[in-house]
Design a protein around this motif. Structure first.
Motif, PDB file in Angstrom:
ATOM      1  N   ASP A 138       0.853  -1.190   0.000  1.00 29.66           N
ATOM      2  CA  ASP A 138       0.000   0.000   0.000  1.00 29.66           C
ATOM      3  C   ASP A 138       0.890   1.241   0.000  1.00 29.66           C
ATOM      4  O   ASP A 138       1.183   1.825   1.040  1.00 29.66           O
ATOM      5  N   GLN A 191       0.342   4.273  -0.797  1.00 31.31           N
ATOM      6  CA  GLN A 191      -0.273   5.470  -0.237  1.00 31.31           C
ATOM      7  C   GLN A 191      -0.182   5.470   1.287  1.00 31.31           C
ATOM      8  O   GLN A 191       0.167   6.486   1.898  1.00 31.31           O
ATOM      9  N   GLY A 208       3.373   6.238   2.321  1.00 30.71           N
ATOM     10  CA  GLY A 208       3.681   7.671   2.313  1.00 30.71           C
ATOM     11  C   GLY A 208       3.119   8.384   3.523  1.00 30.71           C
ATOM     12  O   GLY A 208       3.774   9.257   4.106  1.00 30.71           O
ATOM     13  N   ILE A 213       7.953   6.435  -3.354  1.00 32.89           N
ATOM     14  CA  ILE A 213       7.387   7.100  -2.168  1.00 32.89           C
ATOM     15  C   ILE A 213       8.345   8.142  -1.606  1.00 32.89           C
ATOM     16  O   ILE A 213       8.169   8.623  -0.482  1.00 32.89           O
TER      17      ILE A 213
END
Length: 531
Positions: free
Chosen positions: A348, A350, A353, A404
């Motif tokens: 994942d 996202q 981050g 990232i």
């Protein structure tokens, strides 16, 4: 135990390791040629040994070569997991007391007889934390004390606390003869053991030559050097390049070598004999010491979530691997089950981050993350013996971290250099170093306790939940405690303290010879074939 980078295919460190090093070896090919006595067996290693002291290194290469000149007290049947004889002809565990009766007639390579007192001194050396043997806590329980009775030839090992797999551990601990114990420095370039072969020439970085010993009768489960087909001479040749090693196998310049990647596919298609050994191949660790960005649990979890581990596994193993299921994965596996799949953080980017944002690593306009003006740069090391798949997987990981905002620089190192980096210099943030063992207690020193260089805990992991789970599991005899051991592993994996991402079956190819590889190549299993 051993590091397969290292290993500790170790315990089978390896760091390798492991390294630090037993599993059943299936095979194919080899034809129907008969066996012949004598001859020379030439075996290729991808890395030099970096010293020969068998009790002071957990790397795969050293552990493999140690088997030729040294014996453990016990052996383990690679298919059933049953404890078998070696130096000890009988044994008994009674609570915290282990007694082992040595076989008769055991002699060292210099002709001296091995006594129970000699064995007790070996166990005492490893048990002394001052000596910093990587086998303390791995093959020998911490706090154990030994004494030997030379009249009865009985060695008594008294444990400080329960050790459910103590006999398995003793099967991995090589015993050094009195001459080597008296002068440890001599063991860097010579051997002093009871094994089936004796070192007669050492040319570090190039080759090591061993000669067979007559009268050897105390090998694993009664193996002897009188067996027809054993080579008279064994040459261990350092060949770092996998393609070169593969070509030497095809031409007859090598009789055996472990090969991975496309070169392995080429050899398999040629019809060469291959002994097969399942191992944990891909295992990611973070340097958790103070001052390292990876010391922050949020950073560790973010770096793990940024990786597509399924894709990484396929690339790393050149499409031949499987998902990892346990940390102690060497056959015969003591605790079967799955401590990995439900515990691994999901892919994942996202969420990764967001975790880095929470940890204070903010992405700038150039896409790179910084904290207090310091860029998030990582030193990423991995071993150079995983073929083109290993290099491609490392490049993939670097790209996924870059996505990232993390800048990682990958460094391919041979086993000796990588072992020194993670156990010595500490100049790393992320490492791919597979520690291969077959019982979960052998992993405890790598997952807890003193950090390297004071101990085996090269990542500097400190997790009270794991320590408590281990204490509970240690109190349960044998495999009855496996549920607790697997739960302890899952806790560490969920926190991204260790990230097992790939299992595979490594192939040790042979030409003009066949052999067995339960973890490591078994010297007494080698049979030279008629051409």
């Amino acid at each position: 135990m051993k590091l397969t980078t290292l290993g500790i295919q170790g315990s089978c460190l390896a760091l390798a390791a492991a390294a630090l090093t037993a599993c059943g070896g299936a095979s194919n090919g080899g034809g129907g040629a008969g066996v012949v006595d004598g001859g020379t067996f030439t075996y290729g290693l991808s890395s030099d040994l970096g010293g020969l002291d068998p009790q002071m290194g957990a790397g795969t290469s050293l552990f493999a070569v140690t088997q030729f000149a040294y014996d453990p007290l016990l052996s383990v049947d690679g298919r059933t997991g049953e404890i078998k004889s070696a130096l000890a002809k009988s044994w008994q565990v009674n609570g915290r007391s282990v007694t082992l009766t040595l076989a008769d007639g055991i002699t060292c390579s210099d002709g001296t007889r091995l006594t129970a007192s000699d064995v007790a001194k070996n166990l005492g050396f490893v048990a002394d934390p001052k000596n910093k043997s990587p086998f303390l806590g791995t093959f020998l329980p911490v706090g154990a004390k030994a004494k030997g009775d030379d009249t009865t030839r009985v060695v008594t090992l008294t444990l400080a606390r329960p050790a459910p797999f103590v006999l398995n551990g003793l099967s991995g601990l090589p015993i050094v003869c009195p001459r080597g114990m008296a002068d440890r420095s001599s063991l860097r370039t010579a051997t002093a053991g009871t094994g089936p072969y004796k070192l007669i020439q050492a040319a570090p970085g190039d080759h090591y030559t061993y000669a067979i010993r007559d009268g050897y009768t105390w090998g694993p489960n009664g193996a002897t050097t009188a067996t027809r087909g054993l080579p008279k001479t064994v040459v261990i040749k350092v060949v770092e390049n996998a393609s070169t090693a593969a070509n030497l196998l095809l031409s007859g310049g090598l009789n055996g070598a472990q090969i991975v990647g496309p070169d392995a596919e080429r050899l398999e298609k040629s019809g060469l004999y291959a002994a097969k050994t399942p191992i944990l191949a891909g295992e990611q660790w973070y340097n958790e010491r103070a001052g390292r960005a990876t010391g922050d649990p949020k950073v560790r979890k973010a770096l793990t979530q940024a990786l597509d581990l399924g894709q990484l596994q396929k690339v790393f193993t050149s499409g031949r691997g499987t998902a990892a299921t346990t940390l102690a994965a060497n056959e015969p596996v003591a605790c079967r089950g799955d401590s990995v799949s439900r515990a691994l953080p999901a892919h994942d980017p996202q969420a990764a981050g967001a975790l880095l944002d929470q940890a204070g690593w903010v992405k700038g306009s150039d896409g790179r993350r910084t904290k207090d003006g310091r860029p998030l740069r990582l030193t990423f090391i991995y071993q150079n013996n995983n073929g083109t798949g290993g290099d491609a997987a490392a490049e993939l990981a670097v790209r996924q971290w870059k996505a990232i905002g993390v800048e990682a620089t990958a460094h391919s190192q041979n086993e000796t250099t990588l072992t020194n980096t993670i156990f010595g210099t500490g100049n790393w943030d992320v490492a791919w170093a597979a520690v291969n063992v077959n019982t979960p207690d052998q992993l405890v020193p790598f997952l807890s306790g003193p950090a390297a260089p004071q101990g085996n805990n090269f990542a500097g992991i400190s997790d009270p939940d794991y320590d408590a789970a281990v204490k509970s599991a240690m109190a349960i005899p044998g495999t009855a405690g496996c549920r607790d051991w697997l739960a302890a592993e899952s806790g560490l994996i969920a926190k991204a303290d260790v990230v097992p991402f790939a299992g595979t079956v490594v192939r040790t190819f042979g030409k003009g010879a066949r052999f067995e590889t339960p973890g490591e190549l078994v010297p007494t299993s080698i049979r030279m074939l008629a051409r």
